[in-house]
Design a protein around this motif. Structure first.
Motif, PDB file in Angstrom:
ATOM      1  N   PRO A 115     -77.377 -31.862  10.638  1.00 36.98           N
ATOM      2  CA  PRO A 115     -77.852 -30.359  10.770  1.00 36.98           C
ATOM      3  C   PRO A 115     -76.863 -29.040  10.651  1.00 36.98           C
ATOM      4  O   PRO A 115     -77.382 -28.133  10.397  1.00 36.98           O
ATOM      5  N   LYS A 116     -75.641 -29.215  10.682  1.00 39.22           N
ATOM      6  CA  LYS A 116     -74.855 -28.176  10.550  1.00 39.22           C
ATOM      7  C   LYS A 116     -74.120 -27.996   9.231  1.00 39.22           C
ATOM      8  O   LYS A 116     -73.652 -26.992   8.844  1.00 39.22           O
ATOM      9  N   PHE A 117     -74.802 -28.723   8.064  1.00 35.73           N
ATOM     10  CA  PHE A 117     -74.536 -28.913   6.820  1.00 35.73           C
ATOM     11  C   PHE A 117     -74.939 -27.329   6.199  1.00 35.73           C
ATOM     12  O   PHE A 117     -76.164 -26.823   6.772  1.00 35.73           O
ATOM     13  N   ARG A 118     -74.332 -26.550   5.642  1.00 35.77           N
ATOM     14  CA  ARG A 118     -74.622 -25.374   5.067  1.00 35.77           C
ATOM     15  C   ARG A 118     -74.524 -25.350   3.382  1.00 35.77           C
ATOM     16  O   ARG A 118     -75.144 -24.342   2.984  1.00 35.77           O
ATOM     17  N   GLN A 119     -73.877 -26.003   2.954  1.00 37.58           N
ATOM     18  CA  GLN A 119     -73.818 -26.189   1.311  1.00 37.58           C
ATOM     19  C   GLN A 119     -73.481 -27.546   0.997  1.00 37.58           C
ATOM     20  O   GLN A 119     -72.842 -28.316   1.761  1.00 37.58           O
ATOM     21  N   VAL A 173     -69.695 -31.149   9.506  1.00 39.84           N
ATOM     22  CA  VAL A 173     -70.101 -30.524   8.396  1.00 39.84           C
ATOM     23  C   VAL A 173     -69.407 -31.167   6.899  1.00 39.84           C
ATOM     24  O   VAL A 173     -69.606 -30.621   5.924  1.00 39.84           O
ATOM     25  N   ALA A 174     -68.900 -32.202   7.183  1.00 41.24           N
ATOM     26  CA  ALA A 174     -68.548 -32.943   6.080  1.00 41.24           C
ATOM     27  C   ALA A 174     -68.671 -34.461   6.059  1.00 41.24           C
ATOM     28  O   ALA A 174     -68.342 -34.994   7.166  1.00 41.24           O
ATOM     29  N   VAL A 175     -69.024 -35.278   5.285  1.00 35.60           N
ATOM     30  CA  VAL A 175     -69.285 -36.483   5.206  1.00 35.60           C
ATOM     31  C   VAL A 175     -68.392 -37.164   3.938  1.00 35.60           C
ATOM     32  O   VAL A 175     -69.016 -36.694   3.036  1.00 35.60           O
ATOM     33  N   LEU A 176     -67.556 -37.781   4.347  1.00 32.09           N
ATOM     34  CA  LEU A 176     -66.707 -38.303   3.083  1.00 32.09           C
ATOM     35  C   LEU A 176     -67.127 -39.406   2.594  1.00 32.09           C
ATOM     36  O   LEU A 176     -66.871 -39.807   1.411  1.00 32.09           O
ATOM     37  N   SER A 177     -67.885 -40.501   3.291  1.00 33.82           N
ATOM     38  CA  SER A 177     -68.113 -41.917   2.764  1.00 33.82           C
ATOM     39  C   SER A 177     -69.290 -41.628   1.829  1.00 33.82           C
ATOM     40  O   SER A 177     -70.445 -41.310   2.220  1.00 33.82           O
TER      41      SER A 177
END
Length: 250
Positions: free
Chosen positions: A197-201, A6-10
């Motif tokens: 697909p699990k991103f919500r914001q 749910v988070a991508v830092l790069s």
């Protein structure tokens, strides 16, 4: 292969994903990995670039680098400005700042200003209770007078975009820009969610120069909703938090 994170830092990873979309690509400034050849090419082509951590947050470690003339250069980090008489000295000093961390170089955006202070725009996009992406908030961020980044953690001031744009655009132009930013935010979220697909914001940081062409500074996958609470009008904050709570319940 799709990821469930749910988070991508790069920033580099997110940029590469966004560049796959032909409609979004024109809004992405030239971005490359930091090395001597890319620095030389980009500083001579654009005269001003931002050198920033690939995985940094809150504007920490961001450097604004400029070519003063044919023979001299300078850069600013935090409130410190250093000048150099050769590219070699300039590059060597940047490497010393960066150390062994992964950094990117991004084409500089000469941001619009209010009272000699730069500002940019945060576009908040969330999955609403109906399961659709929706732009729930758009807010301006006025940077500290002596700093190069605009975020709240670096003493930036959250403000309504109307208050920041009134000297640059008419009301009708502001309305058109608002619609454009809202649409672009949804487009970015929809495209990213195909890979994640699990991103919500997401929070999209947009820079505007004198041409008023939106340019994507970066996309945050863990955006701070509480900056919207800094506005006197709490309606946008309530909308953001309503979507956030609905998502958490699911």
């Amino acid at each position: 292969m799709k990821s469930n994170r749910v988070a991508v830092l790069s920033k580099w990873t997110k940029t590469k994903v966004l560049l796959q979309n032909k409609s979004i690509k024109p809004f992405i400034p030239d971005t490359r990995k930091f090395n001597m050849n890319n620095l030389r090419t980009m500083i001579h082509q654009y005269k001003m670039v931002y050198v920033k951590p690939e995985c940094g947050t809150h504007g920490k470690g961001v450097i604004r680098a400029e070519m003063i003339d044919e023979y001299s250069y300078k850069y600013q980090i935090n409130e410190n400005i250093l000048k150099f008489k050769t590219f070699s000295e300039f590059h060597k000093s940047l490497v010393k700042q960066i150390k062994k961390r992964r950094y990117l170089i991004q084409k500089g955006i000469h941001l619009l200003k209010q009272n000699h202070r730069r500002f940019d725009i945060r576009v908040m996009v969330q999955v609403n209770p109906k399961g659709r992406w929706e732009t729930t908030g758009i807010i301006g961020r006025l940077g500290h007078a002596r700093k190069i980044v605009t975020n709240y953690h670096s003493e930036g001031k959250p403000m309504s975009i109307e208050s920041l744009l009134h000297n640059h655009l008419s009301r009708s132009q502001q309305t058109q820009l608002h619609k454009k930013l809202s649409s672009l935010g949804i487009q970015i979220a929809s495209h990213l969610s195909k890979t994640y697909p699990k991103f919500r914001q997401i929070g999209v940081d947009i820079g505007l120069d004198k041409t008023i062409t939106p340019q994507i500074i970066e996309v945050n996958t863990q955006p701070d909703p509480y900056i919207f609470n800094q506005l006197k009008d709490k309606s946008m904050y309530r909308r953001v938090m309503s979507c956030r709570r609905a998502t958490v319940k699911k």
